[in-house]
Design a protein around this motif. Structure first.
Motif, PDB file in Angstrom:
ATOM      1  N   LEU A 177       0.340  -1.313  -0.116  1.00  0.00           N
ATOM      2  CA  LEU A 177       0.510  -0.223  -0.148  1.00  0.00           C
ATOM      3  C   LEU A 177       1.033   1.547   0.080  1.00  0.00           C
ATOM      4  O   LEU A 177       2.148   1.591   0.871  1.00  0.00           O
ATOM      5  CB  LEU A 177      -0.468  -0.357   1.046  1.00  0.00           C
ATOM      6  CG  LEU A 177      -1.636  -0.357   1.343  1.00  0.00           C
ATOM      7  CD1 LEU A 177      -2.352  -1.238   2.570  1.00  0.00           C
ATOM      8  CD2 LEU A 177      -3.052  -1.402   0.356  1.00  0.00           C
ATOM      9  N   PHE A 178       0.449   2.016  -0.792  1.00  0.00           N
ATOM     10  CA  PHE A 178       0.946   3.525  -0.666  1.00  0.00           C
ATOM     11  C   PHE A 178       0.118   4.953  -0.436  1.00  0.00           C
ATOM     12  O   PHE A 178      -0.970   4.630  -1.480  1.00  0.00           O
ATOM     13  CB  PHE A 178       1.552   3.723  -2.632  1.00  0.00           C
ATOM     14  CG  PHE A 178       2.632   2.327  -2.864  1.00  0.00           C
ATOM     15  CD1 PHE A 178       4.199   2.758  -2.796  1.00  0.00           C
ATOM     16  CD2 PHE A 178       2.242   1.518  -3.686  1.00  0.00           C
ATOM     17  CE1 PHE A 178       5.105   1.796  -3.569  1.00  0.00           C
ATOM     18  CE2 PHE A 178       2.419   0.680  -3.973  1.00  0.00           C
ATOM     19  CZ  PHE A 178       4.018   0.355  -4.096  1.00  0.00           C
TER      20      PHE A 178
ATOM     21  N   LEU B 160       3.891   8.229  -4.800  1.00  0.00           N
ATOM     22  CA  LEU B 160       3.504   8.087  -6.009  1.00  0.00           C
ATOM     23  C   LEU B 160       3.249   8.520  -7.209  1.00  0.00           C
ATOM     24  O   LEU B 160       3.923   8.946  -8.193  1.00  0.00           O
ATOM     25  CB  LEU B 160       2.221   6.985  -6.161  1.00  0.00           C
ATOM     26  CG  LEU B 160       1.737   6.031  -5.520  1.00  0.00           C
ATOM     27  CD1 LEU B 160       0.418   5.283  -5.411  1.00  0.00           C
ATOM     28  CD2 LEU B 160       3.055   5.015  -5.903  1.00  0.00           C
ATOM     29  N   VAL B 161       2.541  10.020  -6.437  1.00  0.00           N
ATOM     30  CA  VAL B 161       3.352  11.014  -7.777  1.00  0.00           C
ATOM     31  C   VAL B 161       3.658  12.441  -7.310  1.00  0.00           C
ATOM     32  O   VAL B 161       3.654  12.693  -5.669  1.00  0.00           O
ATOM     33  CB  VAL B 161       1.336  11.374  -8.513  1.00  0.00           C
ATOM     34  CG1 VAL B 161       0.123   9.909  -8.656  1.00  0.00           C
ATOM     35  CG2 VAL B 161       0.515  11.778  -7.245  1.00  0.00           C
TER      36      VAL B 161
ATOM     37  N   ARG C 168      -0.639  -7.588  -4.999  1.00  0.00           N
ATOM     38  CA  ARG C 168      -1.950  -6.456  -4.871  1.00  0.00           C
ATOM     39  C   ARG C 168      -1.174  -5.475  -3.947  1.00  0.00           C
ATOM     40  O   ARG C 168      -0.430  -5.517  -3.565  1.00  0.00           O
ATOM     41  CB  ARG C 168      -3.194  -7.072  -4.111  1.00  0.00           C
ATOM     42  CG  ARG C 168      -3.913  -8.268  -4.467  1.00  0.00           C
ATOM     43  CD  ARG C 168      -4.893  -8.411  -3.830  1.00  0.00           C
ATOM     44  NE  ARG C 168      -5.516  -9.496  -4.024  1.00  0.00           N
ATOM     45  CZ  ARG C 168      -6.692 -10.042  -3.896  1.00  0.00           C
ATOM     46  NH1 ARG C 168      -7.192  -9.493  -3.327  1.00  0.00           N
ATOM     47  NH2 ARG C 168      -7.025 -11.378  -4.365  1.00  0.00           N
ATOM     48  N   TRP C 169      -2.023  -4.047  -5.066  1.00  0.00           N
ATOM     49  CA  TRP C 169      -1.416  -2.848  -4.525  1.00  0.00           C
ATOM     50  C   TRP C 169      -2.306  -2.260  -3.953  1.00  0.00           C
ATOM     51  O   TRP C 169      -3.264  -2.365  -5.285  1.00  0.00           O
ATOM     52  CB  TRP C 169      -0.129  -2.277  -5.411  1.00  0.00           C
ATOM     53  CG  TRP C 169      -0.859  -1.725  -6.678  1.00  0.00           C
ATOM     54  CD1 TRP C 169      -1.535  -2.340  -7.794  1.00  0.00           C
ATOM     55  CD2 TRP C 169      -0.633  -0.213  -6.577  1.00  0.00           C
ATOM     56  NE1 TRP C 169      -1.422  -1.534  -8.451  1.00  0.00           N
ATOM     57  CE2 TRP C 169      -1.063  -0.320  -8.347  1.00  0.00           C
ATOM     58  CE3 TRP C 169      -1.098   0.923  -6.682  1.00  0.00           C
ATOM     59  CZ2 TRP C 169      -1.143   0.873  -8.525  1.00  0.00           C
ATOM     60  CZ3 TRP C 169      -1.038   1.958  -6.952  1.00  0.00           C
ATOM     61  CH2 TRP C 169      -1.214   2.044  -7.923  1.00  0.00           C
ATOM     62  N   GLY C 170      -2.561  -0.973  -3.825  1.00  0.00           N
ATOM     63  CA  GLY C 170      -3.498   0.034  -3.022  1.00  0.00           C
ATOM     64  C   GLY C 170      -2.735   1.409  -3.034  1.00  0.00           C
ATOM     65  O   GLY C 170      -2.212   2.025  -2.771  1.00  0.00           O
ATOM     66  N   VAL C 171      -3.650   2.145  -2.468  1.00  0.00           N
ATOM     67  CA  VAL C 171      -3.568   3.923  -1.628  1.00  0.00           C
ATOM     68  C   VAL C 171      -4.296   4.336  -1.155  1.00  0.00           C
ATOM     69  O   VAL C 171      -5.273   3.577  -0.988  1.00  0.00           O
ATOM     70  CB  VAL C 171      -3.943   4.927  -3.426  1.00  0.00           C
ATOM     71  CG1 VAL C 171      -3.842   5.821  -2.614  1.00  0.00           C
ATOM     72  CG2 VAL C 171      -2.922   4.270  -4.576  1.00  0.00           C
TER      73      VAL C 171
ATOM     74  N   ILE D  44      -8.657   1.987  -3.059  1.00  0.00           N
ATOM     75  CA  ILE D  44      -8.249   3.375  -3.637  1.00  0.00           C
ATOM     76  C   ILE D  44      -9.125   3.886  -2.328  1.00  0.00           C
ATOM     77  O   ILE D  44     -10.118   4.520  -2.490  1.00  0.00           O
ATOM     78  CB  ILE D  44      -8.450   3.695  -4.569  1.00  0.00           C
ATOM     79  CG1 ILE D  44      -6.955   3.766  -6.048  1.00  0.00           C
ATOM     80  CG2 ILE D  44      -7.893   6.086  -4.551  1.00  0.00           C
ATOM     81  CD1 ILE D  44      -7.529   4.762  -7.334  1.00  0.00           C
ATOM     82  N   VAL D  45      -8.023   4.066  -1.360  1.00  0.00           N
ATOM     83  CA  VAL D  45      -8.952   5.274  -0.248  1.00  0.00           C
ATOM     84  C   VAL D  45      -8.472   6.716   0.343  1.00  0.00           C
ATOM     85  O   VAL D  45      -7.119   6.754  -0.160  1.00  0.00           O
ATOM     86  CB  VAL D  45      -8.582   4.583   1.248  1.00  0.00           C
ATOM     87  CG1 VAL D  45      -9.352   4.297   2.462  1.00  0.00           C
ATOM     88  CG2 VAL D  45      -8.420   2.816   0.745  1.00  0.00           C
TER      89      VAL D  45
END
Length: 223
Positions: free
Chosen positions: A11-12, A18-19, A109-112, A137-138
């Protein structure tokens, strides 16, 4: 570089991890100055405070704090400016697409998990193809809490269907590390992000640190 175990999900944080949203945030604040007949400030003044969002930008631009009279109106004006230029002033950090491709190739898996309001998170992530593969995406208003509370991270773990203990959380702010540790996740400090000049990353308590996105793959034994 010390490595540690490979998680099932990564998770990021979004901004500064990321941006790169600093140019858009600074431009929104500078527009407010120009509209008031004031000169623009150098982008470098805004960048270290980009992780603080409107609060940080308004502090640099006008030396005002959230308890100042009229702050709410300034904040709303800033949000409108930012929203208008957000999509054209935000870029993905170099190396991030390769990192995401590598995670997916290994079946991870990945997420925000971001404190950014869904008002901004949703259109931004929809505009960048990279985020179409995210399992979660949270945003800051997805749950009743925002970081450093762990609930947004728990929500992301639920959405990825991965136990929090099998997740790693990567972020560029002490709030990210506090939230990740409270959620029982391993944590990684992204020191290439919006680290304030007074931040002592070594005191955050992260399990590891990376100076560029690509270093994450080595740290997680994925390179």
């Amino acid at each position: 570089m010390t490595t540690f175990w490979t998680p099932r999900a990564v998770l990021f944080d979004l901004d500064g991890t990321l941006v790169d949203s600093a140019p858009g945030l600074g431009a929104a604040a500078n527009k407010m100055r120009v509209d008031r007949g004031m000169p623009e400030l150098p982008a470098g003044l805004y960048r270290p405070m980009a992780g603080s969002g409107a609060r940080g930008m308004l502090d640099i631009a006008f030396a005002v704090s959230p308890d100042a009279p009229g702050y709410a109106d300034l904040r709303d004006e800033f949000f409108s400016n930012y929203e208008a230029g957000m999509l054209s002033n935000t870029t993905v950090f170099e190396g991030v697409p390769h990192v995401i491709e590598a995670l997916l190739a290994r079946g991870l898996r990945w997420g925000v998990v971001t404190n950014k309001s869904s008002r901004f998170t949703d259109p931004l992530t929809r505009s960048i193809a990279l985020f179409s593969t995210a399992s979660a995406i949270v945003s800051g208003d997805t749950t009743p809490f925002s970081k450093p509370h762990p609930e947004p991270l728990f929500e992301a773990a639920r959405r990825t269907d991965v136990d929090p203990g099998d997740c790693v959380y990567v972020g560029d702010d002490v709030r990210d590390i506090v939230a990740g540790r409270a959620a029982g996740m391993r944590t990684i400090a992204a020191t290439y992000g919006y680290i304030g000049v007074e931040s002592d990353v070594g005191r955050w308590g992260a399990d590891g640190g990376i100076e560029s996105p690509i270093e994450l793959l080595k740290l997680l034994n994925l390179a």
